[in-house]
Design an enzyme around this catalytic site. Structure first.
Site, short mmCIF file in Angstrom:
data_model
loop_
_atom_site.label_atom_id
_atom_site.label_comp_id
_atom_site.label_asym_id
_atom_site.label_seq_id
_atom_site.Cartn_x
_atom_site.Cartn_y
_atom_site.Cartn_z
N ARG A 1 0.80 -1.23 0.07
CA ARG A 1 0.08 0.02 -0.03
C ARG A 1 1.03 1.18 0.10
NH1 ARG A 1 -3.06 -2.65 -1.80
NH2 ARG A 1 -5.11 -3.22 -0.96
N GLU B 1 -3.80 7.50 -5.81
CA GLU B 1 -3.51 6.66 -7.11
C GLU B 1 -4.68 7.04 -8.13
OE1 GLU B 1 -3.64 2.28 -6.30
OE2 GLU B 1 -1.56 2.67 -5.52
N HIS C 1 -0.03 -0.17 -10.04
CA HIS C 1 -0.88 -0.98 -9.40
C HIS C 1 -1.14 -2.18 -10.19
CE1 HIS C 1 -3.43 -1.19 -5.50
NE2 HIS C 1 -3.01 -2.31 -5.76
#
Length: 598
Positions: free
Chosen positions: A286, A315, A334
């Site tokens: 994370r 993000e 990601h």
């Protein structure tokens, strides 16, 4: 023989005198007084439960989910795939949905749960991390949160290793250089992985898989995780160390911890200062676990030689982000779970978890309910049913004016205290105690919260038995203190309403009411009668039920002594009419009885 080994396992809940279980009765009850006789008239109490309407549930999928998962959902529910919803649009839609499936991009806030009006029962997170879901609000509103922790484990671990090797050999930077028409072999000299020390920070499923692969690359692997089992680390050949030792001795650090208040910005100016100069950092966990401004400063100062990042605090990161643009940072958008196999696996895993939760099945992947491994859930399943039904029986025996405040649950088991987790059982007893006399929906998630709200104090004790620990429990006993009973025979010698049960051949049985031994399967409903012990009683009551075509599943009689008082427990598949129940009450030898709906 039992040994004296009872102790309170849970701290008492705070009491709130203004709230009691009897404050919001939602079940209708009626009594029928039989014809007057010389003895005290028998009393009939019928307790009805609210009917459950089986309607096809609606599942809202707010982010793209693999087709196999969607197809599985459609076999059970109406599926609404609405992507890119604004917070306002999500709050508007959610009141029409029983379940919500998200990935990492949807924020499931308190406002979402408030807007659901209590209809939302399950939130499924297609992945591991659940930091985008307000767990406190979910618990308060009785919404189960489940995730998919296994399907993308290998994909995330592989991406971590990919970033580790790409960073060590400057793959991304060299690729960009070649595509720009340059040939800079001397500029992109890398470092070897063999013999280097990798610190895995967070030794869960993904961290363990990264460790296995790093060992295969010839790295020395250490790990820090305060909750990691030492035997699992030893099996992989990994040494568990302290947080500071991991920082000070590692050449590479790979992050695999969840984002919690304790881990937020755990890598910061202070912790970077404790690291070996020239350390290299990989993050596929994370973004929030790293203070990104502090990382830029550590890169500029040469404390951190390189970083490879798949996740960021925001993000996508804003344009011009200094960390993303840093020449010694490798960044991916990601992609940890972004393999075809993982996407399909996550979709199926979360769909199965959500469908199972909507069916009322026990969820091994629940994150805001008692966490019990799947194999333990299978073993405890019949005892979970027993626990809830004993709670339902006990509270229906309480006279209407009595407020339930104190409940004691006793477990008899041959297993060691640390080999029997009773949190799940306590939650189900609480559910059974509260739901029949309240309009509140209770589940494993909000059982403790709801009990605390109502000033209900539940204590647990354990009696250790001699014998084989093959079965987790021998019996469960529920006692309610300081109340009056609709069925006087349910009061034990010590003055509490007491019911006890066992599991026999996988089926829950009621084995004791008050001081009377009985044996009746906890299926359908139960009629309890106190009577004078004399011949023909079973036949008389059975005939009355048979005339109305009410099937008797079990019948058991417990008595003090021959020709004295006895308690007859009758299991029935259907609910008898008021007239039939009145006729049972009119039987001369019956002194009191009660009909209980399970």
């Amino acid at each position: 023989m039992a040994t004296s080994a009872s102790q309170t396992l849970r701290s008492p809940f705070l009491r709130n005198p203004a709230l009691s279980l009897s404050s919001k009765p939602s079940l209708s009850a009626f009594s029928v007084t039989p014809a007057s006789r010389r003895r005290a008239p028998p009393r009939l109490v019928v307790v009805l439960s609210a009917a459950n309407l089986d309607a096809k549930p609606t599942v809202l999928v707010s982010e793209k989910l693999g087709e196999p998962g969607i197809n599985l959902l459609k076999q059970f529910a109406n599926v609404d795939c609405s992507y890119n919803l604004s917070p306002e649009e999500l709050c508007t839609k959610i009141s029409l949905c029983d379940a919500l499936i998200v990935r990492s991009g949807t924020k499931v806030t308190r406002e979402v749960f408030e807007s659901s009006g209590g209809r939302l029962k399950v939130v499924g997170r297609a992945g591991v991390g659940i930091d985008n879901v307000d767990l406190a609000a979910a618990t308060e509103f009785g919404c189960l949160v489940v995730n998919a922790p296994t399907a993308n484990t290998v994909a995330a671990a592989e991406h971590g290793i990919a970033l580790l090797t790409a960073m060590a050999r400057n793959v991304a930077q060299a690729d960009a250089s070649v595509k720009a028409g340059k040939w800079e072999r001397n500029k992109y000299v890398g470092v070897s992985l063999v013999g280097k020390t990798l610190a895995v920070m967070g030794f869960g499923k993904v961290g363990s898989e990264v460790a296995r692969r790093a060992k295969g690359l010839g790295m020395h692997v250490i790990a820090h995780d305060p909750y990691a089992p030492a035997d699992r680390a030893r099996a992989i050949g990994v040494e568990l160390v302290s947080f500071d030792e991991a920082l000070a001795t590692s050449d590479f650090i790979s992050l695999h911890m969840p984002l919690t208040p304790a881990t937020a910005k755990v890598l910061n100016d202070d912790t970077f200062a404790k690291m070996k100069k020239g350390v290299r950092i990989v993050n596929v966990a994370r973004g929030g676990v790293i203070d990104e401004d502090a990382l830029v400063r550590a890169l500029d100062a040469g404390i951190v030689a390189q970083a490879a990042l798949d996740v960021f605090t925001v993000e996508p990161p804003p344009q011009g982000n200094k960390l993303v643009l840093h020449e010694r940072v490798t960044a991916t958008p990601h992609l940890g779970a972004s393999t075809m196999e993982a996407q399909e696996g996550v979709a199926v895993e979360i769909a199965e978890a959500v469908v199972g939760a909507l069916k009322g099945e026990l969820a091994a992947t629940a994150v805001n309910a008692p966490m019990v491994p799947a194999e333990v859930l299978t073993e405890l399943k019949p005892y979970v049913v027993l626990a809830e039904k004993l709670g339902r029986l006990a509270v229906q025996l309480v006279a209407g004016g009595s407020g339930v405040k104190t409940v004691k649950v006793s477990y008899a088991s041959a297993r060691a205290p640390d080999d029997l987790d009773t949190r799940l059982l306590r939650a189900m007893i609480t559910k059974g105690l509260i739901e029949p006399i309240s309009s509140v929906f209770v589940n494993l998630v909000n059982a403790d919260f709801t009990a605390k709200q109502r000033g209900l104090r539940i204590t647990e004790e354990r009696t250790i038995l001699d014998g084989s620990p093959e079965n987790p429990l021998d019996s469960i006993q529920v006692q309610i203190a300081n109340v009056e009973s609709k069925f006087a025979s349910a009061i034990s010698e010590s003055g509490e309403i007491k019911v006890e049960g066992r599991v026999k051949d996988g089926v829950p049985h009621l084995t004791k009411v008050g001081s009377f031994e009985v044996d009746v399967s906890l299926e359908g409903s139960i009629i309890l009668c106190r009577q004078v012990d004399q011949p023909g009683m079973i036949g008389q009551v059975g005939s009355i039920l048979g005339e109305e075509n009410v099937n008797v599943s079990f019948m058991s009689v417990g008595r003090i002594a021959p020709r004295k008082q006895a308690v007859m427990a009758i299991g029935v598949d259907d609910q008898p009419s008021k007239q039939s129940l009145k006729r049972i009450g009119d039987v001369q030898a019956i002194e009191e009885f009660v009909f209980l709906k399970l």
